[in-house]
Design a protein around this motif. Sequence first.
Motif, PDB file in Angstrom:
ATOM      1  N   ARG A 386       8.157  -7.127  -7.235  1.00  0.00           N
ATOM      2  CA  ARG A 386       6.862  -7.064  -7.918  1.00  0.00           C
ATOM      3  C   ARG A 386       6.092  -8.373  -7.708  1.00  0.00           C
ATOM      4  NH1 ARG A 386       8.548  -4.918 -12.269  1.00  0.00           N
ATOM      5  NH2 ARG A 386       7.864  -2.790 -11.767  1.00  0.00           N
ATOM      6  N   ILE A 387       6.792  -9.485  -7.699  1.00  0.00           N
ATOM      7  CA  ILE A 387       6.142 -10.760  -7.394  1.00  0.00           C
ATOM      8  C   ILE A 387       5.535 -10.707  -6.002  1.00  0.00           C
ATOM      9  CG2 ILE A 387       6.510 -13.229  -7.020  1.00  0.00           C
ATOM     10  CD1 ILE A 387       8.767 -13.066  -9.132  1.00  0.00           C
ATOM     11  N   ASP A 388       6.297 -10.212  -5.036  1.00  0.00           N
ATOM     12  CA  ASP A 388       5.776 -10.087  -3.670  1.00  0.00           C
ATOM     13  C   ASP A 388       4.539  -9.199  -3.642  1.00  0.00           C
ATOM     14  OD1 ASP A 388       7.853 -11.666  -2.777  1.00  0.00           O
ATOM     15  OD2 ASP A 388       9.092  -9.984  -2.093  1.00  0.00           O
ATOM     16  N   PHE A 389       4.615  -8.082  -4.367  1.00  0.00           N
ATOM     17  CA  PHE A 389       3.506  -7.127  -4.406  1.00  0.00           C
ATOM     18  C   PHE A 389       2.241  -7.796  -4.944  1.00  0.00           C
ATOM     19  CE2 PHE A 389       0.903  -3.927  -6.460  1.00  0.00           C
ATOM     20  CZ  PHE A 389       0.972  -2.816  -5.625  1.00  0.00           C
ATOM     21  N   ILE A 390       2.354  -8.488  -6.082  1.00  0.00           N
ATOM     22  CA  ILE A 390       1.183  -9.133  -6.686  1.00  0.00           C
ATOM     23  C   ILE A 390       0.652 -10.231  -5.770  1.00  0.00           C
ATOM     24  CG2 ILE A 390       0.326 -10.430  -8.670  1.00  0.00           C
ATOM     25  CD1 ILE A 390       2.652  -9.222 -10.299  1.00  0.00           C
ATOM     26  N   ARG A 391       1.553 -11.086  -5.306  1.00  0.00           N
ATOM     27  CA  ARG A 391       1.141 -12.229  -4.493  1.00  0.00           C
ATOM     28  C   ARG A 391       0.391 -11.780  -3.241  1.00  0.00           C
ATOM     29  NH1 ARG A 391       5.893 -14.073  -3.224  1.00  0.00           N
ATOM     30  NH2 ARG A 391       5.863 -12.948  -1.231  1.00  0.00           N
ATOM     31  N   GLU A 392       0.914 -10.773  -2.548  1.00  0.00           N
ATOM     32  CA  GLU A 392       0.293 -10.354  -1.293  1.00  0.00           C
ATOM     33  C   GLU A 392      -1.061  -9.684  -1.537  1.00  0.00           C
ATOM     34  OE1 GLU A 392       1.500 -11.383   1.659  1.00  0.00           O
ATOM     35  OE2 GLU A 392       2.860 -12.448   0.306  1.00  0.00           O
ATOM     36  N   HIS A 393      -1.210  -8.980  -2.647  1.00  0.00           N
ATOM     37  CA  HIS A 393      -2.534  -8.429  -2.984  1.00  0.00           C
ATOM     38  C   HIS A 393      -3.504  -9.541  -3.368  1.00  0.00           C
ATOM     39  CE1 HIS A 393      -0.495  -4.496  -3.092  1.00  0.00           C
ATOM     40  NE2 HIS A 393      -1.706  -3.974  -2.970  1.00  0.00           N
ATOM     41  N   LEU A 394      -3.029 -10.507  -4.121  1.00  0.00           N
ATOM     42  CA  LEU A 394      -3.902 -11.612  -4.524  1.00  0.00           C
ATOM     43  C   LEU A 394      -4.394 -12.417  -3.328  1.00  0.00           C
ATOM     44  CD1 LEU A 394      -2.212 -12.970  -7.788  1.00  0.00           C
ATOM     45  CD2 LEU A 394      -4.492 -11.934  -7.584  1.00  0.00           C
ATOM     46  N   LYS A 395      -3.586 -12.520  -2.296  1.00  0.00           N
ATOM     47  CA  LYS A 395      -4.043 -13.222  -1.090  1.00  0.00           C
ATOM     48  C   LYS A 395      -5.285 -12.538  -0.512  1.00  0.00           C
ATOM     49  CE  LYS A 395       0.442 -15.026   0.474  1.00  0.00           C
ATOM     50  NZ  LYS A 395       1.469 -14.928   1.550  1.00  0.00           N
TER      51      LYS A 395
END
Length: 470
Positions: A386-395
């Motif tokens: 989920r961290i990966d999911f949020i981080r990559e969308h935020l980029k």
Amino acid sequence: MLYQFPPHFYWGSAASATQTEGAAAQFGKGDNIWDHWYQQEPNRFYQGVSPQQTSTFYQHFRDDIGLMKAINHNSFRTSISWSRLIPDGTGEVNQQAVAFYNQMIDELIAQGIEPFLCLFHFDMPLAMQNIGGFENRKVVAAYAYYAQTCFTLFGDRVKHWFTFNEPVVTVEGGYLYNFHYPNVVDFRRAATVAYHTILAHAEAVKRYRKLALGGKIGIILNLTPSYPRSDNEADRLASFHCDLLFNRSFLDPAVKGAYPRELIELLDHYHQLPEIELGDCRLIEQGKVDMLGINYYQPRRVQAKLHAVNHTNPFMPEWLFDEYRMPGCKMNPHRGWEIYEKGVYDILINLRDNYDNLPCYISENGMGVEGEEKFLHNGQIQDDYRIDFIREHLKWVHRAIEEGSTCFGYHMWTFIDNWSWCNAYKNRYGFYRLDLATQQRSLKKSGEWFAQTAKHNGFADLATGEQSWI
């Protein structure tokens, strides 16, 4: 690389009344369609879990808001339950509901969390559905009365209002694909519901502006980019039609104040236009929003029809395109949805270029995981996925902002694992794990990451793959 977001960026999460409040038959609340449908067909609900079995926000809102503050929320979006505030849909206001929502709003503000309130999140009062729901123009008038009641009661403190959440889902689920009540499959009736929803939206916008309360009003749309299989003309036309039906059917009237000419021509060609009355177009023009909420989870990929349409069957959107699964795409294996982070950037750039760069924010984004307990280690859900999911969308959100998008916030779905319509607790989305037996909340690893990102208004993604904060 450093990802620093603009000053006063809104960090938070989203929820809805029916999915979190509980107390579905208490404190003066009337039935909505979910209460009724469960009574009629409990077998349609995952593991027979009813909308009464939610995360008990009604009783625990003060503690829950404290938990929001603990992970550095500066904003939170939820909805008002129409059937709780006005149990019969129109008429007498439930004063117990007024007291609850006043206390909730005041507690959010006291904790430094800006309340974002939505008026309708899939939960039509049963009394209104019994006279046809949004097929009936009387319900448009009742909704306008409800909206004005909310503005009058709470508009002195709430400055971010939204008329509807994902209105196309109500249309799809209730009137096309049989996954929401009233389980109708009829495109003409679906088109009528969609059209009357836009009229109700416009009436609410008009009334809010007349009250001059000093805030902003918008709508929340699940914008799902429609990518064609190829650059072939037939595939591109399929994508265009899909976008018209599922995105622009609400986006254009809400933002531009008018329907796309191509959509009108398409529905007219297939004899699916709703009835239009004198004054409707002027009303829709008055419903142009101040801001837009964007819910983004996955893309939609389509292709030209592979087989001829049987025109003896009722008209459906799939007469115009077929779904397409792109080989090699990244998937959420737990939910069965494609993960395509760049989609959020494409949405924001489309709004920048084709919709006057209307102020907007990401009102929902999230990753549902079935059986999340298997990631429980030492008392905490280790949801690095989920961290990966949020981080990559935020980029990608950051890149869009750098390129001129007016995006002003990011809300995750959701704060605490919550009841989800027919799926109950099958897929978990929260920053906090909910223990159903004890109602205990415990912070997941993603909540810790989000707390630091919100605190520092951004993050650094290092070349080594390690994380740090600005």
